[in-house]
Scaffold this active site. Structure first.
Site, PDB file in Angstrom:
ATOM      1  N   HIS A 211       9.591   3.337   2.825  1.00 47.59           N
ATOM      2  CA  HIS A 211      10.112   4.091   4.006  1.00 47.59           C
ATOM      3  C   HIS A 211      11.489   4.053   4.115  1.00 47.59           C
ATOM      4  CE1 HIS A 211      10.026   4.850   8.313  1.00 47.59           C
ATOM      5  NE2 HIS A 211       9.098   5.545   8.097  1.00 47.59           N
TER       6      HIS A 211
ATOM      7  N   ASP B  87       7.372  -5.140   3.837  1.00 49.74           N
ATOM      8  CA  ASP B  87       7.311  -4.218   5.002  1.00 49.74           C
ATOM      9  C   ASP B  87       5.751  -3.924   5.152  1.00 49.74           C
ATOM     10  OD1 ASP B  87       6.814  -2.137   6.562  1.00 49.74           O
ATOM     11  OD2 ASP B  87       8.188  -0.755   5.408  1.00 49.74           O
TER      12      ASP B  87
ATOM     13  N   GLN C 115       2.233  -0.287   7.063  1.00 48.32           N
ATOM     14  CA  GLN C 115       0.827   0.426   6.954  1.00 48.32           C
ATOM     15  C   GLN C 115      -0.239  -0.731   6.218  1.00 48.32           C
ATOM     16  OE1 GLN C 115       0.498   3.373   7.373  1.00 48.32           O
ATOM     17  NE2 GLN C 115       2.512   3.924   7.698  1.00 48.32           N
TER      18      GLN C 115
ATOM     19  N   LYS D 286       0.773   0.743  14.999  1.00 50.84           N
ATOM     20  CA  LYS D 286       0.330   1.095  13.817  1.00 50.84           C
ATOM     21  C   LYS D 286      -0.861   0.171  13.567  1.00 50.84           C
ATOM     22  CE  LYS D 286       4.225   3.100  11.144  1.00 50.84           C
ATOM     23  NZ  LYS D 286       4.116   4.328  11.256  1.00 50.84           N
TER      24      LYS D 286
ATOM     25  N   CYS E 191       9.478  10.405   6.126  1.00 48.88           N
ATOM     26  CA  CYS E 191      10.447   9.328   5.853  1.00 48.88           C
ATOM     27  C   CYS E 191      10.637   8.590   4.517  1.00 48.88           C
ATOM     28  CB  CYS E 191      10.435   8.402   7.095  1.00 48.88           C
ATOM     29  SG  CYS E 191      10.779   9.093   8.799  1.00 48.88           S
TER      30      CYS E 191
END
Ligand code: PLP
Length: 403
Positions: A118, A195, A198, A221, A361
């Site tokens: 991202h 990261d 998600q 999220k 993104c």
């Protein structure tokens, strides 16, 4: 009522919109009622600033904020709540690492990112390259958008100080083989930043087992509020980093000549933090901690496989991601020859289907797929067979309408 109907009833927006097929949880998951309630309870029961007051409200706010940190530490299975830094979101967390850890790098040091990142885990490293003269290396992706781990050993060197990769792609849905990344990175003494933006909506994480050094995610999220995110880093690592932002709350002492810094995590939380949002996030994470994740994941995987099967039957549709048999999250991106994703998503919206079309993104990854934009459906625990069927039908209808 089905299990999903019961779950859906716990999400106020979904409960109020029974006809909605919400398939955009990779952009933002719906907020759980417990998180909203916790925010309202906090704001109406003990709204006060933290770390500053000695009155009862301020002490209650301190306790709630500390308890929120403990909930996050439990959700991530990390050694100490002091390793949890609250910030405004994954983007802020990743930028914090790029500044604080970045300040320890020297010209010629190297950072490796993947082409699946991202922009939040890509642009801050480009900015650091401009600021600090580091070199940025790129781990390529395979044809299905998975990290090409076979290329990893030759891209690492003793000058590699950090490997910053996504745990799960927000476009392809591919999960990263984190153990393989950690093994190779640590061999050359590089730190690993994951990261987790998600990953968190698909269950609690075990960062100790993953063996990584930094982790970032956003509350919105993970069925929590907006405006709150988390950076986790190993305690010894965090203790050696300089602050990024200066201001109230992050100092030990301020004198005219110079200032000294508080211990982590406060060193990295300058100014008034998002207190009620942290409390709301903690409620969402505690709720998630009580769910039967093996069963929920099995259902997500089944729905994802059904969705991929259904979509692949649509003429001209190309899946941008690994097949259903791969280790993947229920994030399904696709391109339909000759149709712009914005048009596709607009038609789908008329069918009550909320999904996203654009570059998500992740322009470097889309370039690898050879497209500028694509449509993306992302499923979460409140989606069911009816959502999948409606989407497959809707996409076929969009093709008929737009072709
Ligand atoms: N990383 C990934 C993989 C994402 O999908 C996102 C958001 O979509 C982010 C980082 C940035 O999250 P936020 O915008 O909440 O800071």
């Amino acid at each position: 009522m089905s299990e999903t109907d019961l779950l859906r009833a716990e999400f106020p927006l979904l409960a109020a919109n029974p006809g909605l097929h919400y398939l955009d949880s990779a952009a933002t998951a719906q907020i759980h009622r417990c998180a909203l309630d916790a925010v309202v309870r906090h704001e109406t029961g003990c709204r006060a600033n933290v770390l500053r007051g000695s009155h009862r409200l301020a002490e209650a706010a301190d306790r709630a904020y500390d308890a929120a940190r403990t909930s996050v530490a439990r959700f991530l299975n990390v050694a100490s709540a002091d390793e949890v830094v609250f910030c405004s979101g994954a983007t802020a967390a990743l930028n914090l690492v790029a500044h604080a850890f970045g300040a320890t790098l020297r010209p010629g040091d190297r950072v490796l990112v993947s082409q699946a990142e991202h922009h939040s885990n890509f642009v801050p490293w480009q900015m650091l390259r401009e600021r600090a003269g580091i070199a940025l290396d790129l781990l390529p992706v395979t044809a299905s958008g998975e990290l090409d781990l076979a290329a990893l050993p030759r891209l690492l060197s003793p000058r590699t100080r950090l490997v910053a990769v996504t745990q799960c792609s927000n476009v392809s849905g591919a999960w990263t083989d984190v153990a393989a990344v950690v093994e190779e990175a640590h061999k050359v003494g590089a730190r690993v930043l994951l990261d987790g933006a998600q990953a968190v909506q698909h269950g609690p994480q075990d960062l100790r087992a993953l063996g990584i050094d930094f982790y970032a995610f956003s509350g919105h999220k993970a069925f929590g509020p907006n405006g709150i995110g988390v950076l986790w880093a190993r305690g010894d690592l965090l203790a050696g980093l300089p602050p990024f932002l200066g201001g109230g709350g992050m100092i030990d002492e301020v004198a005219i000549e110079a200032s000294s810094w508080a211990e982590p995590p406060r060193r990295f939380e300058a100014g008034t933090p998002p207190i009620a949002q942290a409390v709301g996030l903690a409620a969402a994470l505690e709720w998630m901690g009580g769910l039967d994740w093996p069963r929920l994941r099995e259902r997500e995987e089944r729905l994802c496989a059904d969705l991929i099967d259904g979509l692949l039957a649509v003429p001209g549709l190309r899946l941008l991601g690994p097949p259903a048999s791969a280790r993947r999250a229920p994030i399904v991106s696709f391109d339909i020859a000759g149709l712009h994703p914005h048009d596709v998503c607009q038609v789908l919206d008329h069918h009550g289907l909320a999904l996203r079309g654009g570059h998500h993104c992740a322009q470097p990854l889309l370039a690898a797929f050879g497209v500028d934009a694509c449509s993306r459906a992302s499923l979460a625990l409140y989606n069911d067979e009816a959502d999948v069927a409606a989407l497959v039908e809707g996409v076929a209808a969009a093709v008929r309408t737009l072709a």
